[in-house]
Design an enzyme around this catalytic site. Structure first.
Site, short mmCIF file in Angstrom:
data_model
loop_
_atom_site.label_atom_id
_atom_site.label_comp_id
_atom_site.label_asym_id
_atom_site.label_seq_id
_atom_site.Cartn_x
_atom_site.Cartn_y
_atom_site.Cartn_z
N ALA A 8 1.72 -21.94 10.34
CA ALA A 8 1.71 -21.19 9.08
C ALA A 8 1.47 -22.10 7.89
O ALA A 8 1.92 -21.82 6.79
CB ALA A 8 3.03 -20.43 8.93
N ALA A 9 0.77 -23.20 8.11
CA ALA A 9 0.60 -24.16 7.02
C ALA A 9 -0.70 -23.97 6.26
O ALA A 9 -0.87 -24.47 5.16
CB ALA A 9 0.66 -25.59 7.57
N GLY A 10 -1.61 -23.20 6.86
CA GLY A 10 -2.93 -23.06 6.25
C GLY A 10 -2.86 -22.24 4.97
O GLY A 10 -1.89 -21.54 4.71
N ARG A 14 -9.75 -17.37 2.69
CA ARG A 14 -10.56 -16.15 2.65
C ARG A 14 -9.79 -14.93 2.14
O ARG A 14 -10.38 -13.91 1.86
CB ARG A 14 -11.15 -15.88 4.05
CG ARG A 14 -12.27 -16.82 4.41
CD ARG A 14 -12.61 -16.80 5.89
NE ARG A 14 -11.68 -17.60 6.68
CZ ARG A 14 -11.73 -17.72 8.00
NH1 ARG A 14 -12.65 -17.08 8.69
NH2 ARG A 14 -10.86 -18.47 8.66
N ASN A 224 -7.92 -12.93 8.59
CA ASN A 224 -8.47 -13.99 7.73
C ASN A 224 -8.83 -13.48 6.34
O ASN A 224 -8.90 -14.26 5.40
CB ASN A 224 -9.70 -14.62 8.39
CG ASN A 224 -9.33 -15.32 9.69
OD1 ASN A 224 -8.40 -16.13 9.73
ND2 ASN A 224 -10.00 -14.99 10.77
N ARG A 329 15.72 10.48 -6.58
CA ARG A 329 15.36 9.12 -7.02
C ARG A 329 16.14 8.02 -6.35
O ARG A 329 15.73 6.86 -6.38
CB ARG A 329 15.57 9.01 -8.53
CG ARG A 329 14.29 9.12 -9.30
CD ARG A 329 14.58 9.27 -10.75
NE ARG A 329 15.35 8.16 -11.28
CZ ARG A 329 16.02 8.19 -12.43
NH1 ARG A 329 16.00 9.28 -13.16
NH2 ARG A 329 16.68 7.15 -12.85
N ASN A 382 23.37 12.60 -19.42
CA ASN A 382 24.24 11.57 -18.83
C ASN A 382 24.13 10.23 -19.53
O ASN A 382 24.88 9.31 -19.24
CB ASN A 382 23.93 11.39 -17.34
CG ASN A 382 22.50 10.92 -17.10
OD1 ASN A 382 21.59 11.30 -17.83
ND2 ASN A 382 22.31 10.08 -16.12
N ALA A 419 24.31 31.27 -20.45
CA ALA A 419 22.96 30.69 -20.60
C ALA A 419 22.84 30.00 -21.95
O ALA A 419 23.42 30.44 -22.95
CB ALA A 419 21.93 31.79 -20.48
#
Ligand code: UD1
Ligand code: CA
Length: 453
Positions: A8-10, A14, A224, A329, A382, A419
């Site tokens: 994983a060093a590269g 690209r 790549n 949410r 709130n 209401a």
């Protein structure tokens, strides 16, 4: 004993990215995380990750994965040079070393297990995963004799026109008897087009080296560039969806649906078009989700329906109906058989069982009892501009349409709000609340028209 080393060093030139290639995300997890997961079944005793380009960033991103050893390759002089860096770390190690490229994220655990078994049964010095590709362009070509014994590997850029015709390629997945590999690693030379030390050149120095073809060549696709990343996502999605359909889940128009491989579904769940299931989502049997919904990190009980809605970090209990056009949410818990309807937003809110919020409401920081009816357009005020305040609503209470509940506020059980009320004070049980200006009617009054002036 098996050790795993991940290359994983590269830089991943690209990808044209400031992010190291192996940290790019594929369906919610990075490429290198996926590579690590593919090794789980072989239970490695050691896991080494060779890092170089933006090493600190890679290390930080992976800090939560325990028992990883990071090996720094300060200059990236090729895959062979990368493995040379393991020599001091694996001194005296007597087992096998499985080497994987960090950019090959679709390997099935079973495939690696089979590779290792073949390696050990034949007592090979090295065993490589290979594939017959329809389009082998870009990959190293593997040349074997009739017994699958590898004679040579030639990188695409070093191939003659005739060699390029060979469609058998090196997948970048290798098993080595470490004691043998350690002997020959120092002998690698960089006499090739890229002036790099190629790991693949060790096949000329070890004996015997065997090729094992992978059944499904899609597993070994390397990433790549961004187009290959997108292709990998498609393959992954196809796999996940096929598995769920085989397990009894109905997908209507599967091409328009995405499902992370972390999601859990039960049989007889129906997923409608344009629906996306992400993260740690669990959906029980009898649910109907979609069309047009996004569910992330949420738990849905049996027979829940969700239509054209977004549900994030929430729990919805059995039989509840969500939508169309609801937004849960986060930190929302909807009780069983509730109706959360049209154009409703909920945040940090708990609804008891059989409670309805059916039209045009916002409830935030609210705790609502059972069998409550939140009238159309009821809003919790709130937030005072600085702090958020809680609202509590007792069982069977009914808020009239267009009520504003100014928090902090507590409404008891069996309360009725007229209401259009703006409720600012707490209300005990069994009350009617009218909190609005009394209507004034002036008989015989109308606006003068121009003609009358
Ligand atoms: C490599 C193989 C090729 C194979 C292909 C499969 C070699 C020489 N070639 O080619 O035969 O078909 O993988 O995908 O090995 N890396 C380092 N340090 C380095 C150089 C690379 O850690 O100095 C890492 C990269 O981060 C990457 C992996 O090694 O994860 C492979 O490197 P890459 O440059 O992509 O090799 P390929 O040209 O794809
Ligand atoms: Ca590659």
């Amino acid at each position: 004993m098996v050790a795993v080393a991940i290359l994983a060093a590269g830089r991943g030139t690209r990808m044209k990215s400031s992010l190291p290639k192996v940290l790019h995300s594929l369906g919610g997890r990075s490429l290198v995380e996926r590579v690590l997961e593919s090794c789980l079944e072989i239970s490695p005793t050691r896991r080494l990750v060779i890092i170089g380009y933006q090493a600190d960033q890679v290390k930080t991103a992976m800090h939560s994965t325990s028992d990883l050893e990071f090996v720094e390759q300060h200059e990236q002089l090729g895959t062979g040079h990368a493995i040379q860096q393991l020599l001091p770390y694996l001194e005296g190690f007597t087992g096998d070393l499985l080497v994987l490229n960090g950019d090959v994220p679709l390997l099935r655990p079973q495939t690696l297990k089979h590779l290792l078994q073949t390696h050990q049964e034949h007592q090979n010095a090295a065993t490589l995963l290979t594939a017959q590709l329809p389009n082998p362009q870009g990959y190293g070509r593997v040349f074997c004799n009739g017994q699958n014994i590898i004679k040579q590997i030639v990188e695409d850029r070093d191939c003659t026109a005739a060699q390029k015709q060979n469609r058998r390629i090196n997948a970048g997945v290798y098993c080595f008897r470490w004691s043998d590999l350690a002997q020959v690693l120092p002998k690698l030379q960089a006499n090739n087009d890229q002036q790099e030390y190629y790991l693949t050149d060790v096949v000329n120095l070890l004996e015997p080296v065997m090729a094992v073809d992978v059944e499904d060549y899609q597993e070994i696709l390397g990433i790549n560039d961004r187009e290959q990343l997108a292709t990998a996502y498609e393959i992954l999605q196809k796999r996940v969806k096929s598995e769920w359909m085989a397990a009894g889940v109905t997908l209507i128009d599967p091409a328009s649906i995405t499902i992370d491989d972390t999601v859990q579904l039960q049989p007889d769940v129906i997923i409608e078009p344009q629906t996306h299931l992400r993260g740690n989502t669990e959906i029980q049997s009898g649910c109907r989700i979609g069309p047009g919904s996004l569910i992330e990190n949420s738990q849905l009980g049996e027979n829940v329906t969700v239509m054209y809605s977004v549900v994030m970090n929430s729990i919805v209990h059995a039989g509840a109906q969500i939508g169309p056009y609801s937004h849960l949410r986060g930190h929302v818990e909807v009780g069983s058989n509730c109706r959360v309807g049209n154009f409703v937003e909920l945040k940090k809110t708990i609804l008891g069982d059989r409670t309805n919020v059916a039209h045009l409401s916002y409830l935030g920081d609210a705790t609502v009892g059972n069998r409550v009816n939140i009238g159309a357009g009821t809003i919790t005020a709130n937030y005072d501009g600085v702090n958020k305040h809680p609202t509590q609503i007792g069982d069977r209470t009914k808020t009239g349409v267009n009520s504003v509940l100014v928090a902090p506020i507590k409404l008891g059980a069996d309360v009725t709000i007229a209401a259009g009320s703006a409720v600012t004070e707490d209300v005990p049980d069994d009350c009617l609340v009218i909190a609005r200006a009394r209507q004034v009617v002036k008989p015989g009054w109308r606006l003068k028209t121009r003609d009358e002036e």
